[in-house]
Design a protein around this motif. Structure first.
Motif, PDB file in Angstrom:
ATOM      1  N   ALA A  26       0.800  -1.225   0.000  1.00 35.04           N
ATOM      2  CA  ALA A  26       0.000   0.000   0.000  1.00 35.04           C
ATOM      3  C   ALA A  26       0.833   1.276   0.000  1.00 35.04           C
ATOM      4  O   ALA A  26       0.442   2.279  -0.600  1.00 35.04           O
ATOM      5  CB  ALA A  26      -0.958  -0.002   1.194  1.00 35.04           C
ATOM      6  N   ASP A  27       1.992   1.277   0.671  1.00 33.86           N
ATOM      7  CA  ASP A  27       2.800   2.504   0.732  1.00 33.86           C
ATOM      8  C   ASP A  27       4.060   2.432  -0.131  1.00 33.86           C
ATOM      9  O   ASP A  27       4.976   3.236   0.023  1.00 33.86           O
ATOM     10  CB  ASP A  27       3.130   2.875   2.174  1.00 33.86           C
ATOM     11  N   ASN A  28       4.102   1.482  -1.037  1.00 31.64           N
ATOM     12  CA  ASN A  28       5.223   1.333  -1.990  1.00 31.64           C
ATOM     13  C   ASN A  28       6.587   1.187  -1.309  1.00 31.64           C
ATOM     14  O   ASN A  28       7.592   1.666  -1.827  1.00 31.64           O
ATOM     15  CB  ASN A  28       5.259   2.498  -2.972  1.00 31.64           C
ATOM     16  N   THR A  29       6.619   0.495  -0.180  1.00 33.48           N
ATOM     17  CA  THR A  29       7.888   0.249   0.501  1.00 33.48           C
ATOM     18  C   THR A  29       8.364  -1.190   0.328  1.00 33.48           C
ATOM     19  O   THR A  29       9.512  -1.500   0.641  1.00 33.48           O
ATOM     20  CB  THR A  29       7.792   0.553   2.003  1.00 33.48           C
ATOM     21  N   LYS A  30       7.487  -2.059  -0.151  1.00 33.36           N
ATOM     22  CA  LYS A  30       7.832  -3.454  -0.412  1.00 33.36           C
ATOM     23  C   LYS A  30       7.200  -3.848  -1.740  1.00 33.36           C
ATOM     24  O   LYS A  30       6.105  -3.401  -2.080  1.00 33.36           O
ATOM     25  CB  LYS A  30       7.329  -4.377   0.697  1.00 33.36           C
ATOM     26  N   PHE A  31       7.917  -4.702  -2.465  1.00 38.54           N
ATOM     27  CA  PHE A  31       7.432  -5.135  -3.764  1.00 38.54           C
ATOM     28  C   PHE A  31       7.577  -6.643  -3.881  1.00 38.54           C
ATOM     29  O   PHE A  31       8.627  -7.196  -3.556  1.00 38.54           O
ATOM     30  CB  PHE A  31       8.247  -4.470  -4.884  1.00 38.54           C
ATOM     31  N   ASP A  32       6.536  -7.302  -4.340  1.00 46.39           N
ATOM     32  CA  ASP A  32       6.604  -8.719  -4.671  1.00 46.39           C
ATOM     33  C   ASP A  32       6.824  -8.802  -6.176  1.00 46.39           C
ATOM     34  O   ASP A  32       6.069  -8.208  -6.956  1.00 46.39           O
ATOM     35  CB  ASP A  32       5.307  -9.442  -4.301  1.00 46.39           C
ATOM     36  N   VAL A  33       7.872  -9.520  -6.569  1.00 46.02           N
ATOM     37  CA  VAL A  33       8.216  -9.640  -7.987  1.00 46.02           C
ATOM     38  C   VAL A  33       8.085 -11.104  -8.393  1.00 46.02           C
ATOM     39  O   VAL A  33       8.666 -11.990  -7.760  1.00 46.02           O
ATOM     40  CB  VAL A  33       9.658  -9.150  -8.249  1.00 46.02           C
ATOM     41  N   THR A  34       7.312 -11.335  -9.426  1.00 48.16           N
ATOM     42  CA  THR A  34       7.189 -12.657 -10.019  1.00 48.16           C
ATOM     43  C   THR A  34       7.950 -12.637 -11.337  1.00 48.16           C
ATOM     44  O   THR A  34       7.742 -11.740 -12.161  1.00 48.16           O
ATOM     45  CB  THR A  34       5.704 -12.995 -10.283  1.00 48.16           C
ATOM     46  N   LEU A  35       8.846 -13.598 -11.514  1.00 52.19           N
ATOM     47  CA  LEU A  35       9.643 -13.664 -12.735  1.00 52.19           C
ATOM     48  C   LEU A  35       8.927 -14.479 -13.805  1.00 52.19           C
ATOM     49  O   LEU A  35       8.204 -15.425 -13.501  1.00 52.19           O
ATOM     50  CB  LEU A  35      10.998 -14.305 -12.451  1.00 52.19           C
ATOM     51  N   LYS A  36       9.174 -14.099 -15.058  1.00 46.81           N
ATOM     52  CA  LYS A  36       8.678 -14.903 -16.176  1.00 46.81           C
ATOM     53  C   LYS A  36       9.477 -16.203 -16.204  1.00 46.81           C
ATOM     54  O   LYS A  36      10.663 -16.217 -15.880  1.00 46.81           O
ATOM     55  CB  LYS A  36       8.874 -14.168 -17.496  1.00 46.81           C
ATOM     56  N   SER A  37       8.846 -17.264 -16.593  1.00 46.47           N
ATOM     57  CA  SER A  37       9.564 -18.542 -16.683  1.00 46.47           C
ATOM     58  C   SER A  37      10.330 -18.610 -17.998  1.00 46.47           C
ATOM     59  O   SER A  37      10.033 -17.899 -18.954  1.00 46.47           O
ATOM     60  CB  SER A  37       8.587 -19.711 -16.576  1.00 46.47           C
TER      61      SER A  37
END
Length: 95
Positions: A26-37
């Motif tokens: 919500a506050d742009n302090t953490k990001f979850d990144v999913t990589l392309k296979s």
């Protein structure tokens, strides 16, 4: 070799490259990144999240004297990697 999570079009628009999805909190302090296979290095080794975290930590670590290491200064643990006496393989704690 030179692909990043995100690339940029000629007009400056960001587009996901190796990243499939980047989701901020919500506050742009953490990001979850999913990589392309399917991404692999030229030797056939798969590109993983650890590929990025180790490369970024190596660059941020003062022991390794990399240009533009300050690019990673907003990531938790950067200041710890600027101290004397490091081995060079310490990791950014925020990754």
């Amino acid at each position: 070799l030179f692909s990043g999570l995100v690339g940029f079009k000629a007009d400056g628009t960001a587009v996901n490259e190796v990243a499939d999805k980047i989701t901020p909190n919500a506050d742009n302090t953490k990001f979850d990144v999913t990589l392309k296979s399917g991404w692999k290095f030229t030797d056939g080794t798969p590109v993983t999240s650890e590929s990025f975290t180790k490369a970024w930590s190596y660059t941020a670590n003062a022991k390794n004297a990399q240009l533009n290491s300050s690019f990673f200064s907003m990531i938790k643990g950067y200041d710890d990697l600027q101290k004397d006496g490091l081995k060079g393989d310490e990791q950014l704690s925020g990754l």
